[in-house]
Design a protein around this motif. Structure first.
Motif, short mmCIF file in Angstrom:
data_model
loop_
_atom_site.label_atom_id
_atom_site.label_comp_id
_atom_site.label_asym_id
_atom_site.label_seq_id
_atom_site.Cartn_x
_atom_site.Cartn_y
_atom_site.Cartn_z
N ALA A 1 24.79 32.96 69.90
CA ALA A 1 26.10 33.56 69.64
C ALA A 1 27.19 32.90 70.50
CB ALA A 1 26.05 35.07 69.92
N MET A 2 26.88 32.62 71.76
CA MET A 2 27.86 31.98 72.63
C MET A 2 28.20 30.58 72.16
SD MET A 2 28.95 34.08 74.80
CE MET A 2 29.83 32.92 75.82
N SER A 3 27.20 29.86 71.64
CA SER A 3 27.47 28.50 71.15
C SER A 3 28.31 28.54 69.88
CB SER A 3 26.15 27.77 70.89
OG SER A 3 25.40 28.42 69.87
N ILE A 4 28.03 29.52 69.00
CA ILE A 4 28.79 29.62 67.75
C ILE A 4 30.23 30.04 68.02
CG2 ILE A 4 28.99 30.90 65.59
CD1 ILE A 4 25.94 31.01 65.50
N ILE A 5 30.41 30.97 68.97
CA ILE A 5 31.74 31.47 69.27
C ILE A 5 32.45 30.61 70.31
CG2 ILE A 5 33.04 33.45 70.19
CD1 ILE A 5 30.78 35.24 69.16
N GLY A 6 31.70 30.20 71.32
CA GLY A 6 32.32 29.50 72.44
C GLY A 6 32.79 28.10 72.12
N TYR A 7 31.99 27.33 71.35
CA TYR A 7 32.37 25.95 71.07
C TYR A 7 33.70 25.84 70.32
CZ TYR A 7 32.47 21.32 68.98
OH TYR A 7 32.86 20.08 68.56
N PRO A 8 33.92 26.63 69.24
CA PRO A 8 35.23 26.52 68.57
C PRO A 8 36.40 26.89 69.47
CG PRO A 8 33.64 27.64 67.16
CD PRO A 8 33.00 27.51 68.51
#
Length: 303
Positions: free
Chosen positions: A22-29
């Motif tokens: 979830a952090m990668s999906i939300i954090g990267y953008p």
């Protein structure tokens, strides 16, 4: 010797993969958006160089940003407030047992199945000043004597768009309230009816307090949804006339895809994310504090 409380690690390890995903999906953008907002970007998306906070400075110097921000607040408060006020009575009526309740629920939920863009297109056609269904119907009933240009002036167009926003938000909010109403204990109502409570008293002292968690959920989700909602205003007026119905999301859409100012649009996107994040955290903390104060008052009352 004080006993140490051991924190169970197994549940944390079990949720760790989902949390990282979830952090990668939300954090990267978000990180990519922040990086883009500090770049000079060509209209074709090519990074031209680091400019720091120049894009943010240009945004805060633009009067259209402030007018769009004010209009966004009006749009969000009006649509969310109107939706809550209308959806709760509808949910209460649909929660009662009556003949044809299933059909009534389907009719209320049906607009939810239609694309928001398509709904906006239908309303734009219906509100057409010359050949629209709304004008034709009002003239047939002799309510108006001549056609009204519903989308020609900013104040009237924005009011109409708010009403359409309320209409399309009712099914989702009604679903939340129906779920809450179906979980309420019936013993409290039966006891209150035996004591002679009237329908308004049942609503005020039983239904409304018990529905607070579901109302809070509806407020948070609707604010996030409406604040970022593009299709209604963009399809109906494209933020016009003369930028008079622009909200932040239509304003940044124009900057990014019509004028090619991707860096400036990224800065506005980051500002919008920050506003929603701060609102969500502040509202959740406020609700938690109110619940804590209520619990303390109940303990004092029992004591």
């Amino acid at each position: 010797m004080k006993s140490r409380t051991r924190i169970p690690t197994t549940p944390l390890l079990m949720i760790l993969p989902s949390f990282l995903l979830a952090m990668s999906i939300i954090g990267y953008p978000i990180l990519d958006l922040a990086w883009t907002s500090m770049q000079e970007v060509s209209r074709f998306g090519k990074m031209m160089g680091f400019v720091g906070l120049v894009n943010f400075a240009e945004v805060f110097r633009d009067p259209l940003f402030y007018s769009s921000l004010v209009r966004t607040v009006i749009w969000t408060v009006a649509v969310v407030g109107g939706t809550l006020i209308i959806s709760l009575p509808i949910a209460i009526m649909l929660n009662d047992d009556f003949h044809g309740r299933g059909l009534a629920r389907v009719i209320v939920m049906l607009p939810w199945a239609i694309s928001l863009t398509m709904t906006a297109v239908l309303w734009r056609w219906s509100l057409n000043g010359r050949a629209g269904l709304i004008n034709a119907t009002l003239m047939d009933f002799h309510i108006i004597s001549e056609p009204i240009e519903w989308l020609a002036t900013a104040p009237l167009a924005f009011t109409v768009e708010i009403l359409v926003g309320i209409l399309v938000s009712i099914p989702f909010t009604t679903t939340i309230f129906l779920g809450g109403l179906s979980s309420l204990p019936q013993d409290s109502y039966e006891a209150a009816v035996v004591d002679g409570a009237k329908p308004w008293e049942l609503f005020r002292y039983i239904t409304l307090p018990l529905m607070k968690p579901f109302i809070n959920i509806a407020i948070v989700l609707n604010v996030i949804y409406v604040f970022n909602s593009l299709p209604i205003i963009w399809v109906m007026t494209e933020g016009g006339p003369a930028n008079g119905t622009d909200i932040l999301v239509t304003y940044l859409y124009k900057l990014a895809f019509r004028f090619g100012q991707l860096g400036k649009a990224s800065a506005i996107s980051l500002i919008m994310f920050s506003v929603l994040f701060v609102f969500t955290i502040a509202y959740v903390l406020m609700v938690m504090r109110q619940e804590h104060d209520s619990a303390d008052e109940e303990v004092k009352h029992d004591a």
